[in-house]
Design an enzyme around this catalytic site. Structure first.
Site, PDB file in Angstrom:
ATOM      1  N   GLY A  72       4.868 -42.127  11.084  1.00  0.00           N
ATOM      2  CA  GLY A  72       5.825 -42.854  10.251  1.00  0.00           C
ATOM      3  C   GLY A  72       6.088 -44.269  10.724  1.00  0.00           C
ATOM      4  O   GLY A  72       6.082 -45.210   9.927  1.00  0.00           O
ATOM      5  N   THR A  73       6.312 -44.414  12.019  1.00  0.00           N
ATOM      6  CA  THR A  73       6.631 -45.749  12.529  1.00  0.00           C
ATOM      7  C   THR A  73       5.480 -46.714  12.274  1.00  0.00           C
ATOM      8  O   THR A  73       5.684 -47.836  11.815  1.00  0.00           O
ATOM      9  CB  THR A  73       6.965 -45.678  14.038  1.00  0.00           C
ATOM     10  OG1 THR A  73       8.158 -44.906  14.186  1.00  0.00           O
ATOM     11  CG2 THR A  73       7.180 -47.059  14.621  1.00  0.00           C
ATOM     12  N   ASN A 152      17.276 -39.860   6.566  1.00  0.00           N
ATOM     13  CA  ASN A 152      17.027 -38.869   7.615  1.00  0.00           C
ATOM     14  C   ASN A 152      18.287 -38.274   8.222  1.00  0.00           C
ATOM     15  O   ASN A 152      18.247 -37.218   8.824  1.00  0.00           O
ATOM     16  CB  ASN A 152      16.161 -39.495   8.717  1.00  0.00           C
ATOM     17  CG  ASN A 152      16.712 -40.818   9.209  1.00  0.00           C
ATOM     18  OD1 ASN A 152      17.007 -41.713   8.422  1.00  0.00           O
ATOM     19  ND2 ASN A 152      16.880 -40.949  10.500  1.00  0.00           N
ATOM     20  N   GLN A 182      10.909 -38.428   5.258  1.00  0.00           N
ATOM     21  CA  GLN A 182      11.753 -37.226   5.130  1.00  0.00           C
ATOM     22  C   GLN A 182      11.625 -36.564   3.760  1.00  0.00           C
ATOM     23  O   GLN A 182      12.136 -35.471   3.560  1.00  0.00           O
ATOM     24  CB  GLN A 182      13.224 -37.575   5.387  1.00  0.00           C
ATOM     25  CG  GLN A 182      13.539 -37.957   6.816  1.00  0.00           C
ATOM     26  CD  GLN A 182      13.358 -36.816   7.806  1.00  0.00           C
ATOM     27  OE1 GLN A 182      13.207 -35.644   7.430  1.00  0.00           O
ATOM     28  NE2 GLN A 182      13.339 -37.141   9.088  1.00  0.00           N
ATOM     29  N   GLY A 203       3.085 -36.703   9.682  1.00  0.00           N
ATOM     30  CA  GLY A 203       2.677 -35.304   9.782  1.00  0.00           C
ATOM     31  C   GLY A 203       3.641 -34.398  10.519  1.00  0.00           C
ATOM     32  O   GLY A 203       3.890 -33.270  10.111  1.00  0.00           O
ATOM     33  N   HIS A 204       4.228 -34.910  11.606  1.00  0.00           N
ATOM     34  CA  HIS A 204       5.000 -33.994  12.452  1.00  0.00           C
ATOM     35  C   HIS A 204       6.326 -33.562  11.844  1.00  0.00           C
ATOM     36  O   HIS A 204       7.018 -32.731  12.409  1.00  0.00           O
ATOM     37  CB  HIS A 204       5.189 -34.577  13.860  1.00  0.00           C
ATOM     38  CG  HIS A 204       6.179 -35.686  13.962  1.00  0.00           C
ATOM     39  ND1 HIS A 204       7.472 -35.468  14.408  1.00  0.00           N
ATOM     40  CD2 HIS A 204       6.094 -37.003  13.682  1.00  0.00           C
ATOM     41  CE1 HIS A 204       8.127 -36.634  14.407  1.00  0.00           C
ATOM     42  NE2 HIS A 204       7.309 -37.572  13.973  1.00  0.00           N
ATOM     43  N   THR A 240     -11.228 -45.198  16.015  1.00  0.00           N
ATOM     44  CA  THR A 240     -11.861 -43.905  15.718  1.00  0.00           C
ATOM     45  C   THR A 240     -10.823 -42.932  15.187  1.00  0.00           C
ATOM     46  O   THR A 240      -9.760 -42.768  15.779  1.00  0.00           O
ATOM     47  CB  THR A 240     -12.529 -43.347  16.983  1.00  0.00           C
ATOM     48  OG1 THR A 240     -13.462 -44.316  17.448  1.00  0.00           O
ATOM     49  CG2 THR A 240     -13.227 -42.034  16.714  1.00  0.00           C
ATOM     50  N   CYS A 328      16.314 -40.474  16.828  1.00  0.00           N
ATOM     51  CA  CYS A 328      16.052 -41.840  17.261  1.00  0.00           C
ATOM     52  C   CYS A 328      17.325 -42.615  17.538  1.00  0.00           C
ATOM     53  O   CYS A 328      17.296 -43.649  18.173  1.00  0.00           O
ATOM     54  CB  CYS A 328      15.236 -42.591  16.224  1.00  0.00           C
ATOM     55  SG  CYS A 328      13.659 -41.813  15.923  1.00  0.00           S
TER      56      CYS A 328
END
Lengths: 382, 402
Positions: A72-73, A152, A182, A203-204, A240, A328
């Site tokens: 996200g960041t 969030n 979110q 993803g997380h 990569t 955060c």
């Protein structure tokens, strides 16, 4: 240690066993570089292709409009810097909101230092941006507007479609970026219909591993990359590809409830959330901060006369994990978001966030409620 | 190329007949601090301790040793063995000494251009060459052999980059280029034992360091109030104790359960007195622990006037419940001085982590700054002091940190 009940999914989620398996398989078998010419390279490339297609299908966009990032960041930074660096001749003005995630908010503060003019759209008590103000803020030299889809901390849902209409009516050249971190998997987003130019996901937040995310970039929009290298991801995000994590992401996609036009809300989560809310409302020391019709996985509430942090530690002793505001900001004193919504300092001090996953059972919720009650009795000071 | 460390102690020299007890303690402390690195020979001569080791471990040994209280300075050095009285120093020996000096300079001095100066200390005056002559001739040997276009080198007797020292004692000559300062003071344990009230803030580790420097062996007590204070706050205290253990060896940290006491105070005592009464409870528990541990004093990081409780009246209110003397090494120090020292000790970066300790959880709006003893005693009567302390100790955690 008692059985773990994890209610901090908006901070990060547990990687599921099948995702770990997909990851591990990709690491063992598809370790080749997707750019390599040989057949093993091709096999690795197929993993990217599959995941890209599945993501595109979820967001109602084209596969080639997906750029894989580290999360996200990075997606937010790439979107904002990529646009303004490429299109700076259009002006010096940006618009965002007061309740953005720090990866947008802190970047905007930095951009102000670098000479950009930034307007921070105010929010109402429900944590929703005042869209009537937006019209007046948009200028001829407004290069980009960045508004999050789901907040969030509160779970408030921003009226993305209305916002994009207002932007395009007032300045068709202004780009519109949405932080969807979110929202993804929780509420349906048809990005084509919403007329969004860029959209970030991570993803997380939905049981894929950390370190993988994506940015949707509408076809035809030029973006200046942050990195330079071997031309991967259309040279917009070279390096990569993280094939294993992308395999994990693809597997995680398959496991979350599919949403569509008729089913725009993750009903499974929403049912759990409503049950939780109903129970929380029976506790007299608790006030709910999340607005009605908010995202199906987040409940923000405040305790009376007990610090949120104290309750976090007290519940952790019982194997129940939640957080004060967002992960955060938990190192800062109090929440900037709740303050922007006009909540009192006292309300802010006592704030807690529960964020659900589809794995939470009703019996877990019952246990959490009884533990919260127990801890309030222990902690409250007459 | 170093093969030993010369360790100098200062204040111990002023001691009388018991001087050897102090030196013996210092050697024990040195031994303890380096035990995991191997077995090293330690000898003592003329107000110095010599630690013999291979050059590969010298720097690590030095790093540890210069932290030990009692040590004024230490120098990595090479010795020049004569195996005869220094009065028999021959021309052949002189040639060899010059070679050794040159080799040491070449090995240790890497950055040019630079300046140097040779200084000789003849502890044994029977050495045939006078110091000024030796300085000049060794200096000249170094200069003429190294000075070149790539290596600009000059002698500077006032402000040299490198002070090349030659120490001549009975039967041996030592050569060295550096003096690393130690904390000075007295060897840990030579002054007895005391209990440090360690909070996690900036002050208390510095107070602990001062106590170590005056030769106290310390243990620590930390008051933990879960869930008001977090695991991370406790981790912080553990790390601070580890920092102090570099100076004073293993530290026993006792962690009484303080939650119930704080709750009872907040519930039963007037808000403005909560801090004073909380501190009195801490001091009572600390007294109890210290007496059981054989510690003869408490140490706190209090500094006069720094916060509401650190006034003369506040101090009187805590001393009132202590049978042991309370040492307050920082009592007249300013915050800036304390911070400076905390940075030097290595505790500052840990102390400033933002986790709450038990002193910051229940802060009254207006704490009393000049508590009146009679009133404090009366307000405290609402508490079942004995049983609260008993419960607190029953759930106490004990850690040994190094």
């Amino acid at each position: 240690m008692p059985k773990e009940i994890y209610l901090d999914n908006a901070a990060t989620s547990k990687v599921s066993a099948s995702v770990i398996e997909a990851l591990s398989k990709a690491m063992q078998n598809n370790y080749a570089n997707p750019s390599s010419l040989h057949s093993k390279g091709l096999a690795a490339e197929k993993i990217l292709k599959k995941c890209r297609a599945n993501l595109a299908e979820r967001l109602k966009i084209k596969a080639e409009e997906i750029i894989f990032t580290s999360g996200g960041t990075e997606s937010n930074n790439l979107a904002l810097r990529g646009i303004i660096n490429q299109h700076s001749q259009r002006g010096k003005h940006l618009i965002t909101s007061q309740i953005e995630h720090s990866s947008v908010y802190e970047l905007m503060l930095q951009l102000e230092d670098e000479g950009w003019e930034v307007d921070y759209l105010e929010v109402n008590k429900k944590g929703i941006v005042k869209i009537n103000d937006l019209k007046n803020l948009i200028r001829e030299d407004t290069v980009l507007v960045s508004i999050m889809h789901v907040n969030n901390e509160l779970g408030s849902i921003q009226p993305i479609k209305k916002i994009s209409e207002i932007i395009k009516q007032n300045n068709p050249l202004t780009f519109f970026h949405v932080d969807g971190v979110q929202a993804f998997g929780k509420i349906f987003a048809d990005l084509t219909e919403l007329k969004v130019d860029l959209y970030s996901i991570s993803g997380h937040k939905f049981h894929a591993p950390k370190g993988i995310g994506a940015l949707f970039l509408k076809k035809g929009i030029a973006l200046k990359p942050l990195f330079y290298g071997g031309g991967q991801e259309r040279a917009l995000r070279p390096g990569t590809e993280n094939t294993a994590a992308i395999a994990g992401l693809n597997r995680a996609l398959a496991e979350i409830t599919a949403l569509n036009k008729d089913n725009p809300f993750n009903a499974k989560l929403n049912k759990k959330k409503n049950y939780f809310l109903k129970k929380l409302k029976t506790i007299k020391e608790i006030k709910i901060n999340s607005p009605k019709n908010s995202a199906p996985h987040i409940i923000n509430f405040s305790l009376k006369n007990i610090k949120g942090e104290t309750m976090v530690h007290a519940l952790a002793e019982e194997g129940i994990y939640l957080s004060t505001s967002s992960a955060c900001t938990s190192k800062n004193k109090y929440s900037r978001v709740l303050k922007a919504c006009g909540f009192s300092e006292q309300r802010n001090q006592g704030a807690l966030r529960i964020s659900l996953s589809e794995q939470i059972k009703q019996s877990d919720i019952d246990k959490v409620i009884s533990k919260i009650k127990e801890k309030i009795d222990f902690l409250k000071i007459i | 190329m170093y093969n030993l460390i010369i360790i100098r102690y200062g204040e111990i020299n002023l001691k009388g007949d018991n001087k050897h007890d102090f030196i013996g303690q210092l050697i024990k402390n040195i031994d303890h601090a380096i035990a995991d690195l191997g077995d090293f020979e330690i000898t003592t001569v003329y107000g110095r301790i010599f630690l013999h080791a291979e050059s590969s471990v010298i720097e690590e040994l030095l790093r540890r040793i210069v932290k030990l209280p009692g040590i004024v300075s230490a120098s990595p050095a090479v010795d020049f063995k004569l195996n005869k009285a220094v009065s028999d120093f021959s021309d052949e020996d002189y040639k060899k000494l010059k070679e050794k000096a040159l080799k040491l300079f070449k090995t240790e001095v890497k950055n040019y251009p630079c300046s140097f100066k040779v200084e000789t200390n003849r502890a044994d005056k029977s050495f045939p060459i006078k110091s000024p002559k030796l300085n000049a001739e060794i200096g000249s040997a170094i200069l003429t052999n190294i000075e070149s276009e790539e290596k600009a080198l000059q002698v500077d007797v006032h402000n040299p980059d490198h002070l090349f020292e030659i120490e001549i004692t009975r039967g041996k000559i030592y050569l060295f280029l550096r003096r690393e300062s130690g904390p000075g003071g007295l060897p840990v344990k030579s002054s007895g034992q005391a209990l440090l009230m360690l909070s996690g803030g900036i002050d208390s580790p510095v107070a602990g360091w001062y106590a170590l420097k005056r030769g106290l062996k310390i243990g620590a007590v930390y008051f933990h109030s879960p869930p008001y204070t977090s695991e991370r706050a406790k981790e912080k205290v553990k790390e601070l104790a580890k920092v102090l253990s570099q100076y004073g060896g293993e530290i026993k940290v006792q962690i009484p359960y303080f939650t119930e006491i704080q709750q009872q105070i907040v519930k039963k005592c007037p808000e403005k007195y909560t801090i004073t009464i909380m501190r009195r409870m801490m001091v009572r528990i600390a007294n109890h622990l210290a007496e059981n541990n054989g510690q003869k004093a408490l140490i706190t990081g209090e500094s006069l006037g720094q916060v509401a409780s650190q006034t003369l009246e506040g101090i009187q209110a805590t001393d009132d419940v202590s049978t042991l003397p309370i040492l307050r090494p920082l009592i007249t120090a300013d915050k800036n001085e304390i911070i400076k020292l905390a940075k030097k000790i290595g505790s500052y970066e840990i102390s400033i982590r933002p986790y709450e300790d038990c002193c910051t959880v229940f802060i009254p709006e207006e704490p009393v700054t000049k508590p009146i003893l009679k009133i404090v005693r009366a307000k405290e009567e609402a508490l079942k002091i004995e049983s609260l302390i008993e419960n607190s100790l029953e759930k106490m955690e004990i850690l040994n940190l190094k």
